[in-house]
Design an enzyme around this catalytic site. Structure first.
Site, short mmCIF file in Angstrom:
data_model
loop_
_atom_site.label_atom_id
_atom_site.label_comp_id
_atom_site.label_asym_id
_atom_site.label_seq_id
_atom_site.Cartn_x
_atom_site.Cartn_y
_atom_site.Cartn_z
N HIS A 112 0.80 -1.23 0.00
CA HIS A 112 0.00 0.00 0.00
C HIS A 112 0.83 1.28 0.00
O HIS A 112 0.28 2.38 -0.08
CB HIS A 112 -0.95 0.04 1.21
CG HIS A 112 -0.26 0.40 2.50
ND1 HIS A 112 0.37 -0.53 3.29
CD2 HIS A 112 -0.08 1.59 3.13
CE1 HIS A 112 0.89 0.07 4.35
NE2 HIS A 112 0.65 1.36 4.28
C1 UD1 Z 1 -2.00 6.05 5.39
C2 UD1 Z 1 -0.72 6.62 6.00
C3 UD1 Z 1 0.38 5.56 5.96
C4 UD1 Z 1 -0.10 4.27 6.60
C5 UD1 Z 1 -1.42 3.82 6.01
C6 UD1 Z 1 -1.94 2.64 6.77
C7 UD1 Z 1 -0.35 9.03 5.63
C8 UD1 Z 1 0.38 10.05 4.85
N1 UD1 Z 1 -0.24 7.75 5.21
O1 UD1 Z 1 -1.73 5.74 4.04
O2 UD1 Z 1 1.51 6.03 6.65
O3 UD1 Z 1 0.88 3.27 6.39
O4 UD1 Z 1 -2.38 4.88 6.10
O5 UD1 Z 1 -2.89 1.91 6.07
O6 UD1 Z 1 -1.01 9.36 6.58
N2 UD1 Z 1 -9.06 4.87 1.00
C9 UD1 Z 1 -10.29 4.28 0.91
N3 UD1 Z 1 -10.94 3.96 2.08
C10 UD1 Z 1 -10.43 4.24 3.30
C11 UD1 Z 1 -9.19 4.86 3.36
C12 UD1 Z 1 -8.50 5.16 2.21
O7 UD1 Z 1 -10.81 4.01 -0.17
O8 UD1 Z 1 -11.08 3.93 4.31
C13 UD1 Z 1 -8.32 5.16 -0.26
C14 UD1 Z 1 -8.61 6.55 -0.83
O9 UD1 Z 1 -8.61 6.46 -2.21
C15 UD1 Z 1 -7.40 7.35 -0.38
C16 UD1 Z 1 -6.30 6.32 -0.41
O10 UD1 Z 1 -6.92 5.10 -0.01
O11 UD1 Z 1 -7.13 8.44 -1.21
C17 UD1 Z 1 -5.16 6.64 0.53
O12 UD1 Z 1 -5.62 6.85 1.86
P1 UD1 Z 1 -4.75 7.77 2.87
O13 UD1 Z 1 -5.31 7.65 4.24
O14 UD1 Z 1 -4.58 9.12 2.31
O15 UD1 Z 1 -3.34 7.10 2.81
P2 UD1 Z 1 -2.90 5.58 3.00
O16 UD1 Z 1 -2.26 5.14 1.74
O17 UD1 Z 1 -4.03 4.79 3.54
N1 UDP Z 2 -3.83 -5.20 8.98
C1 UDP Z 2 -5.12 -5.71 9.12
N2 UDP Z 2 -5.77 -6.09 7.98
C2 UDP Z 2 -5.22 -6.01 6.74
C3 UDP Z 2 -3.91 -5.49 6.62
C4 UDP Z 2 -3.24 -5.08 7.76
O1 UDP Z 2 -5.64 -5.81 10.24
O2 UDP Z 2 -5.89 -6.39 5.77
C5 UDP Z 2 -3.12 -4.76 10.19
C6 UDP Z 2 -1.77 -5.39 10.39
O3 UDP Z 2 -1.92 -6.63 11.06
C7 UDP Z 2 -1.05 -4.34 11.23
C8 UDP Z 2 -1.61 -3.05 10.69
O4 UDP Z 2 -2.83 -3.38 10.05
O5 UDP Z 2 -1.38 -4.46 12.59
C9 UDP Z 2 -0.65 -2.44 9.71
O6 UDP Z 2 -1.27 -1.40 9.05
P1 UDP Z 2 -0.90 -0.94 7.58
O7 UDP Z 2 -0.15 -2.00 6.87
O8 UDP Z 2 -2.13 -0.44 6.97
O9 UDP Z 2 0.02 0.35 7.87
P2 UDP Z 2 1.52 0.61 8.34
O10 UDP Z 2 1.82 -0.28 9.49
O11 UDP Z 2 2.41 0.38 7.15
O12 UDP Z 2 1.52 2.05 8.69
#
Ligand code: UD1
Ligand code: UDP
Length: 368
Positions: free
Chosen positions: A218
């Site tokens: 992601h």
């Molecule tokens: C964010 C964090 C990242 C973290 C990740 C965990 C920042 C800059 N990034 O990244 O550090 O590792 O969360 O998962 O804060 N979207 C949906 N549904 C949701 C949420 C997101 O469809 O419930 C989609 C949207 O298109 C959105 C994209 O995912 O634009 C990115 O979401 P965003 O929260 O901006 O960043 P992440 O890539 O999730």
């Molecule tokens: N996780 C989850 N379901 C998923 C993918 C990840 O519960 O489908 C959990 C995972 O076990 C960990 C956390 O989400 O505890 C990690 O989050 P993510 O990978 O979104 O973000 P990051 O840690 O890179 O910020």
């Protein structure tokens, strides 16, 4: 004592479960927690599922900011958080990790002199092209109480000029740093047995007792760069000719790789935390660009191929249990094959004793 906890993204909601649990079990008479959900993640399987499953109290506030550019998203959060802090007048604000929700909390709170507690402080990738690196640095340098999950995190703060003796009255210009272990380890230990009892995902996927690789993807540097994304998906396609790959897909990735299909790559919706623990515990190998999943693969003694050029969880690479493969098809494939044939056996304790949350709450009470 009143604390305001900011959560927003999936990993923060999961981390908050450990702190809320420790408050409920050991500090309910001394600490009142007000939970603010920024709404950064909002799909049920990115947010609500964790509240239901992990017993996290319902948020007192939800800012519903949703998805937007970095500036817009962070600004909307700051506006909402500032208002809540002025109303609630907490003794401190608790911020997790390095997301935009963390950054918004750090800027909003520090400007109105609410002391910041940063959980997962000190981590550095030394790559400022990552939005998370900016968020971490800003948050650390606005904090009054910093909890580092690893020795590398502690050492980074010392190198950045933090005074590590913890002498004198503490405030934003005299912060305290504690090395206390990883709050995610608390959760993995706590929920591991519960996952064994409750989860039926592997059965449902027809993978019980069968070998498979767990993959997650992601990071924006991978999903939003077509060359890197294609290289990763190519590696998955090749490897899946040898072993099934299970890929719970983040919504960000789903939007960029909607057309990707490969016979032995099982793409599923994001799973719950208990389901994720089951997938991690029984996998032969984990391939990921997630910070949390890197660590959990280590907690459950699984090898991990990291699809990034660097990691802030450097200790797990140093042990040999994880390896950096960036977004290079050949390296992902070769490292995966190596780990599948020669699983590492050396997983020294790096992440504390599984009681980080209680330690932090004790320090918060003593310090603020
Ligand atoms: C964010 C964090 C990242 C973290 C990740 C965990 C920042 C800059 N990034 O990244 O550090 O590792 O969360 O998962 O804060 N979207 C949906 N549904 C949701 C949420 C997101 O469809 O419930 C989609 C949207 O298109 C959105 C994209 O995912 O634009 C990115 O979401 P965003 O929260 O901006 O960043 P992440 O890539 O999730
Ligand atoms: N996780 C989850 N379901 C998923 C993918 C990840 O519960 O489908 C959990 C995972 O076990 C960990 C956390 O989400 O505890 C990690 O989050 P993510 O990978 O979104 O973000 P990051 O840690 O890179 O910020």
């Amino acid at each position: 004592m009143k604390i305001v906890t900011i959560i927003g993204a999936r990993p923060q909601i999961i981390k908050a479960a450990a702190l809320s649990r420790a408050i409920k079990e050991q500090f309910a008479d001394r600490i009142q927690e007000v939970i603010v959900h920024t709404g950064q993640h909002y799909d049920d399987n990115m947010s609500q599922v964790f509240f239901n499953e992990l017993g996290i109290p319902h948020p007192d506030y939800n800012l519903h900011v949703g998805s937007a550019s970095h500036g817009v998203q962070t600004a909307r959060m700051m506006e909402g958080i500032e208002k809540i802090l002025l109303e609630e007048k907490p003794d401190c604000i608790v911020l997790y990790g390095d997301t935009n929700s963390t950054l918004a909390g750090a800027v909003a709170a520090s400007k109105i002199h609410v002391p910041i507690v940063h959980i997962e402080a000190g981590l550095r990738s030394f790559n400022k092209n990552m939005p998370e690196e900016i968020n971490r640095i800003v948050c650390d340098h606005c904090s009054t109480l910093l909890f580092t999950p690893t020795q590398a995190g502690y050492d980074n703060l010392a190198k950045e000029g933090f005074k590590m003796d913890n002498d004198g009255p503490y405030h934003i210009d005299n912060p305290k740093v504690f090395h206390c272990g990883d709050i995610m380890y608390d959760n993995s230990l706590h929920f591991s047995a519960i996952a064994d009892q409750k989860v039926t995902l592997l059965k449902h996927l027809n993978l019980e007792g069968k070998p498979y690789v767990l993959a997650t993807l992601h990071r924006d540097s991978n999903t939003d760069n077509p060359d890197r994304l294609n290289a990763i998906l190519e590696a998955f396609t090749e490897l899946s000719k040898e072993i099934t790959i299970v890929l719970p897909m983040h919504p960000r990735t789903r939007k960029k790789a909607a057309d990707f299909h490969s016979e032995n790559v099982v793409i599923i919706e994001p799973v719950s935390f208990l389901e994720m623990i089951q997938l991690e515990k029984h996998a032969n190998l984990v391939i990921t660009d997630s910070g949390g999943v890197q660590k959990e693969s280590y907690f459950f003694k699984k090898p991990c191929v990291i699809m990034r050029p660097e990691t802030e969880w450097i200790e797990i690479v140093k042990t040999g249990a994880a390896s950096l493969a960036d977004a290079d098809s050949k390296t992902i494939l070769e490292t995966s094959r190596h780990y599948l044939q020669h699983p590492p056996v050396h997983f020294p304790d790096i992440f504390g004793d599984g009681h980080a949350a209680a330690f932090m709450l004790e320090q918060i009470l003593n310090s603020l």
